[in-house]
Design a protein around this motif. Structure first.
Motif, mmCIF file in Angstrom:
data_model
loop_
_atom_site.group_PDB
_atom_site.id
_atom_site.type_symbol
_atom_site.label_atom_id
_atom_site.label_comp_id
_atom_site.label_asym_id
_atom_site.label_seq_id
_atom_site.Cartn_x
_atom_site.Cartn_y
_atom_site.Cartn_z
ATOM 1 N N ASP A 177 -9.490 1.693 10.420
ATOM 2 C CA ASP A 177 -8.733 1.594 11.667
ATOM 3 C C ASP A 177 -7.244 1.770 11.412
ATOM 4 O O ASP A 177 -6.548 2.457 12.154
ATOM 5 C CB ASP A 177 -9.001 0.240 12.345
ATOM 6 N N ARG A 178 -6.757 1.166 10.324
ATOM 7 C CA ARG A 178 -5.323 1.280 10.044
ATOM 8 C C ARG A 178 -4.943 2.701 9.636
ATOM 9 O O ARG A 178 -3.908 3.214 10.022
ATOM 10 C CB ARG A 178 -4.929 0.278 8.949
ATOM 11 N N VAL A 179 -5.826 3.327 8.851
ATOM 12 C CA VAL A 179 -5.555 4.710 8.437
ATOM 13 C C VAL A 179 -5.539 5.621 9.659
ATOM 14 O O VAL A 179 -4.649 6.455 9.829
ATOM 15 C CB VAL A 179 -6.618 5.197 7.424
ATOM 16 N N TRP A 180 -6.501 5.434 10.553
ATOM 17 C CA TRP A 180 -6.577 6.288 11.739
ATOM 18 C C TRP A 180 -5.353 6.105 12.636
ATOM 19 O O TRP A 180 -4.869 7.060 13.235
ATOM 20 C CB TRP A 180 -7.865 6.007 12.514
ATOM 21 N N ASP A 181 -4.904 4.847 12.783
ATOM 22 C CA ASP A 181 -3.710 4.609 13.604
ATOM 23 C C ASP A 181 -2.544 5.456 13.109
ATOM 24 O O ASP A 181 -1.856 6.110 13.880
ATOM 25 C CB ASP A 181 -3.302 3.123 13.534
ATOM 26 N N PHE A 182 -2.344 5.425 11.807
ATOM 27 C CA PHE A 182 -1.215 6.138 11.220
ATOM 28 C C PHE A 182 -1.403 7.654 11.334
ATOM 29 O O PHE A 182 -0.487 8.395 11.706
ATOM 30 C CB PHE A 182 -1.075 5.723 9.743
ATOM 31 N N ALA A 190 2.569 1.886 5.683
ATOM 32 C CA ALA A 190 2.053 2.078 7.035
ATOM 33 C C ALA A 190 0.723 1.375 7.246
ATOM 34 O O ALA A 190 0.458 0.838 8.322
ATOM 35 C CB ALA A 190 1.910 3.566 7.337
ATOM 36 N N ILE A 191 -0.124 1.375 6.226
ATOM 37 C CA ILE A 191 -1.431 0.741 6.430
ATOM 38 C C ILE A 191 -1.446 -0.693 5.892
ATOM 39 O O ILE A 191 -2.469 -1.370 5.923
ATOM 40 C CB ILE A 191 -2.576 1.560 5.796
ATOM 41 N N GLY A 192 -0.301 -1.147 5.388
ATOM 42 C CA GLY A 192 -0.193 -2.542 4.986
ATOM 43 C C GLY A 192 -0.924 -2.893 3.708
ATOM 44 O O GLY A 192 -1.531 -3.950 3.601
ATOM 45 N N LEU A 193 -0.882 -1.998 2.740
ATOM 46 C CA LEU A 193 -1.478 -2.301 1.435
ATOM 47 C C LEU A 193 -0.369 -2.396 0.394
ATOM 48 O O LEU A 193 0.566 -1.593 0.425
ATOM 49 C CB LEU A 193 -2.431 -1.190 0.997
ATOM 50 N N ASP A 194 -0.499 -3.336 -0.518
ATOM 51 C CA ASP A 194 0.478 -3.428 -1.610
ATOM 52 C C ASP A 194 0.154 -2.409 -2.679
ATOM 53 O O ASP A 194 -1.013 -2.158 -2.963
ATOM 54 C CB ASP A 194 0.456 -4.831 -2.228
ATOM 55 N N PRO A 195 1.200 -1.834 -3.284
ATOM 56 C CA PRO A 195 0.942 -0.890 -4.380
ATOM 57 C C PRO A 195 0.369 -1.602 -5.605
ATOM 58 O O PRO A 195 0.742 -2.736 -5.881
ATOM 59 C CB PRO A 195 2.325 -0.306 -4.684
ATOM 60 N N THR A 196 -0.572 -0.949 -6.279
ATOM 61 C CA THR A 196 -1.088 -1.510 -7.531
ATOM 62 C C THR A 196 -1.153 -0.391 -8.568
ATOM 63 O O THR A 196 -1.307 0.776 -8.212
ATOM 64 C CB THR A 196 -2.505 -2.094 -7.360
ATOM 65 N N PRO A 197 -1.055 -0.726 -9.843
ATOM 66 C CA PRO A 197 -1.040 0.327 -10.874
ATOM 67 C C PRO A 197 -2.348 1.104 -10.982
ATOM 68 O O PRO A 197 -2.357 2.202 -11.529
ATOM 69 C CB PRO A 197 -0.738 -0.436 -12.174
ATOM 70 N N GLU A 198 -3.449 0.562 -10.434
ATOM 71 C CA GLU A 198 -4.710 1.325 -10.463
ATOM 72 C C GLU A 198 -4.625 2.585 -9.598
ATOM 73 O O GLU A 198 -5.452 3.487 -9.710
ATOM 74 C CB GLU A 198 -5.886 0.469 -9.963
#
Ligand code: SF4
Ligand code: SF4
Ligand code: SF4
Ligand code: SF4
Lengths: 359, 401
Positions: free
Chosen positions: B337-342, B368-376
């Motif tokens: 849902d968040r990806v589609w909104d953006f 935009a989708i509210g995810l924190d960056p991670t090294p993976e």
């Protein structure tokens, strides 16, 4: 007649559980291991010791209802009325005992269905529609697949390659199907810019959308006889067909210049090395129906060189990475040309920036 | 029918030869269903002569209330081959995992013999059952019979395309989540988005139960769901020794092929440094009786794969390294849902999600989708110094100092 049934929509596909044979239903999620019992035949063993025998056969993907009914008859006869298809257009017969394997194999052989496609065999070729159904195809699909699989038949019915080998075919750059990550990809290509049908363009296409559709900005507005239309800067055109997708008045089909390209070394599985794209091996082969001898010969040669040189468990791309591209071209006898050097967006990533050279 | 069933096809007849099953024979078999197959043969023979397709650019046809599921197709030589003047395709949403009862298969065949050419693809590239070739006026009656029988159309155009899944827990010991269930649930959750194209371009879900990725999700799906595990590989030492005794060269074929070289074999005992294992599946594939994925199972979510059109091909890249199986459905829905909104707001016409991410940058997309960056998410941090620092962050630091 009876009254019209109520219109039903948005029900989605039938629930898959309705179609699972008892041996699958009873052991769903409880499989412990599997073993190969020869080309196209496997047994999966559950934690409870139950066994599911699978017989896999190839199909031409394009099936008549007659043939589907025939396959259903076999499934009634041997599998309690169930069967499944695989992601690569193979048919799988699932049984709870080994008793009928040989009888089933014989019925399949009599009807012309090859059993195989498992483990280190070539599986069925995934492919697209071609001249049977698509408007943008640079070539046929089913025909080439048939010819290539005729030539590689023994590689389907035997598991004697170093590793899996996945071949895919797409008849234009739209690439319906994952051809861009295949051990060998056969790709239909156009080689001339679109013809512009000015008359119909005015009627059926939106010019701004058309101009925006071109990834290289090769399409420009133009006025002819006071009428709005477009022109194509030919040097900028890479024959991708994006313009044709949005505007029917920009056809690229061209019997003289359309043809096939061959790509190698891609994979989707994560096993050992990371998934990778297929890379260009042969930029152009002529479109030569009905048997496409040039394509068949090129693919067969690549398969044979790979089979003779790769180590056990090495996929095509892993083998080439180990021996290096110069050696790949040398062993296969394929000519290296200017077309092999990338000049699209991230071209520089593939320039060799080291002194690591095999002499 | 007034059609000559013996249409002359010398070129196509060449494709009845050879050991591999012949699609030309299939088309000929469908001649008994009606006249379409005969005209298809005729037109295809013409293509083989001319080396060019004879289908016009698609027309917009469909069933009432749906914006997809039917591909309109018209012949450009209808005078010669009137029975394929219309040759539309229906995409019928397949059951998860492509399992069928023979009863269901026969029902599908009956419907298609009544309303179309009797030709199919089992299956199309996206996984749908393809009903190949019918006339506009047959679409609605065919659809009515399909839904009566419990089937519905799949997707086409700028919509959620028909999701697909590997055989998963139905017959594979490596499935790290229930791919069939997930595929079914997601398909049902997005029926509206599947049938009524709402997006800038298509959106695909593909569900693979383990990193072998049998449905090519990493190459083809905008949202790739690939099963994996968090704890240690399950290991049966006795079974390992059994493989060795049966002639498997564990050192060469397993240990030395491990991409992170996290295994060792002393001739008696196989040791796996599970912290270093990247869950590639190789050792498990080679010794299915001895090794299997861990018990703490779930999936990696990756985003953005696509074929070359428009801006070049992309493989999906990691978005969430591990989601436990019991949180998977909710996580996928929330994230989608968040990806589609953006995408709805910023995506350009015919821009896939992967291309949008390339254009705006992964970091902005994550914001935009509210995810924190991670090294993976990356293979390496950037190697250029052109960083767009944000003013607020500098200011905050100053005020804290
Ligand atoms: S690959 Fe191109 S020509 Fe072939 S079926 Fe797909 S869109 Fe049509
Ligand atoms: S074929 Fe591709 S590059 Fe050429 S004009 Fe059309 S969109 Fe542009
Ligand atoms: S992707 Fe993994 S779990 Fe799914 S069928 Fe393939 S090997 Fe089995
Ligand atoms: S799964 Fe792959 S990375 Fe992990 S131990 Fe086995 S071979 Fe090595």
């Amino acid at each position: 007649m009876a009254e019209k049934p109520k219109r039903i929509t948005d029900i989605g596909p039938p629930h898959y559980q309705k179609f699972l044979p008892p041996i699958i239903k009873e052991n769903y999620g409880k499989w412990k291991y599997h073993e190969r019992l020869g080309p196209g035949v496997m047994v999966h063993v559950s934690e409870a010791g139950a066994k599911c025998y699978t017989v896999r056969c190839g199909s031409p993907r394009l099936l008549s209802t007659k043939t589907i009914r025939f396959l259903a008859e076999l499934a009634d006869k041997y599998c309690g009325g169930y069967l499944r298809f695989t992601s690569r257009n193979n048919v799988e017969f699932l049984m709870d005992s080994p008793d009928n394997i040989e009888a089933l194999k014989k019925d399949l052989a009599d009807a012309g269905f090859p059993v195989g496609g498992t483990n280190n065999a070539i599986s069925n070729i995934v492919h697209t529609q071609g001249w049977v159904h698509c408007h943008s195809s640079a070539t046929d699909a089913s025909g080439i697949v048939k010819c290539v699989m005729d030539a590689l038949y023994e590689r389907f019915t035997h598991e004697d390659l170093p590793a899996k080998l996945r071949i895919a075919l797409a008849c234009c750059l739209n690439m319906c199907g994952a051809v861009h990550c295949s051990d060998i990809a056969i790709l239909g290509v156009h080689r001339r810019p679109p013809r512009i049908l000015h008359e119909s363009l005015r009627k059926v296409c939106e010019i701004p959308t058309l101009i925006a559709s071109c990834p290289t900005g090769a399409i420009r507005p133009k006025t002819i006889d006071g009428q709005q239309t477009v022109e194509v800067v030919e040097e900028q055109c890479m024959y991708c067909g994006n313009c044709y997708t949005v505007c029917p008045a920009m056809p690229l089909n061209d019997p003289e210049n359309d043809g096939l390209s061959i790509w190698v070394g891609g994979k989707v599985s994560n096993a050992r090395s990371e998934p990778k794209f297929s890379k260009l091996a042969i930029p152009y082969l002529p479109n030569n129906p009905p048997r496409w001898p040039e394509v068949v010969q090129a693919v067969t040669k690549i398969v044979e060189v790979y089979a003779a040189n790769a180590r056990k468990y090495e996929r095509m791309g892993e083998w080439i990475e180990r021996i290096g591209w110069p050696r790949f071209f040398e062993l296969t006898g394929i000519e290296f040309t200017r077309y092999h050097i990338d000049d699209f967006k991230h071209a520089g990533l593939t320039y060799h920036r080291s002194a690591h050279i095999r002499m | 029918m007034a059609v000559d069933e013996k249409v002359n096809t010398p070129l196509l007849d060449e494709l009845e030869k050879g050991p591999w099953p012949s699609f030309v024979k299939e088309i000929k078999k469908a001649q008994s269903v009606g006249p379409m197959a005969t005209d298809l043969l005729g037109q295809l023979e013409l293509s083989y002569e001319d080396k060019i397709g004879h289908w016009k650019h698609g027309g917009i046809v469909g069933v009432l209330g749906y914006g997809g599921g039917v591909i309109g197709r018209y012949s450009d030589v209808p005078d010669k081959f009137p029975h394929v003047a219309h040759f539309h395709t229906l995409r019928v949403n397949m059951p998860s995992g492509w399992f069928y009862s023979t009863e269901a298969l026969r029902t599908l065949c009956d419907i298609w013999d009544r309303h179309g050419s009797g030709l199919t693809n089992m299956h199309g590239s996206t996984g749908d059952i393809i009903f190949l070739g019918t006339r506009t006026e047959e679409l609605e009656p065919c659809f009515a019979e399909l839904t009566q029988a419990g089937f519905d159309l799949g997707g086409s155009g700028s919509c959620v395309r028909t999701p697909s899944a590997c055989v998963g827990p139905a017959r594979c010991e490596w499935a790290c989540y229930d791919t069939l269930k997930m595929c079914y649930e997601i398909t049902m959750a997005y029926q509206d988005e599947l049938h009524r194209p709402p997006f800038p371009y298509k959106f695909k879900f593909k569900f693979s139960g383990c990193p072998n990725d049998c449905v090519a999700s990493i190459a083809r799906a905008d949202l790739s769901v690939i099963g994996t595990w968090k704890d240690e590989i399950q290991q049966d030492d006795e079974a390992v020794r059994q493989y060795a005794a049966e002639g498997l060269d564990i050192q060469r074929d397993v240990v030395e092929r491990c991409p992170t070289r996290c295994m060792s074999w002393d001739g008696e005992k196989l040791t796996i440094e599970n912290r270093e294992c990247v869950r590639c599946m190789h050792c498990i594939n080679v010794m299915p009786k001895a090794l299997s994925p861990g018990k703490e199972r779930g999936a990696t979510l990756l985003i953005g794969a696509k074929a070359p059109i428009v801006q070049g091909a992309l493989l999906s890249s990691v978005l969430i390294p591990f989601v436990p199986e019991d949180e998977l459905l909710e996580t996928i829905k929330e994230l989608t849902d968040r990806v589609w909104d953006f995408w709805d707001e910023y995506g350009m016409n015919r821009e896939r999600v992967g291309e949008l991410i390339q254009r705006v940058g992964m970091a902005n997309f994550l914001d935009a989708i509210g995810l924190d960056p991670t090294p993976e998410m990356i293979t390496a941090p950037r190697d250029n110094p052109y960083i767009f620092f944000r003013e607020e962050e500098g200011e905050e630091e100053e005020s804290e100092a």
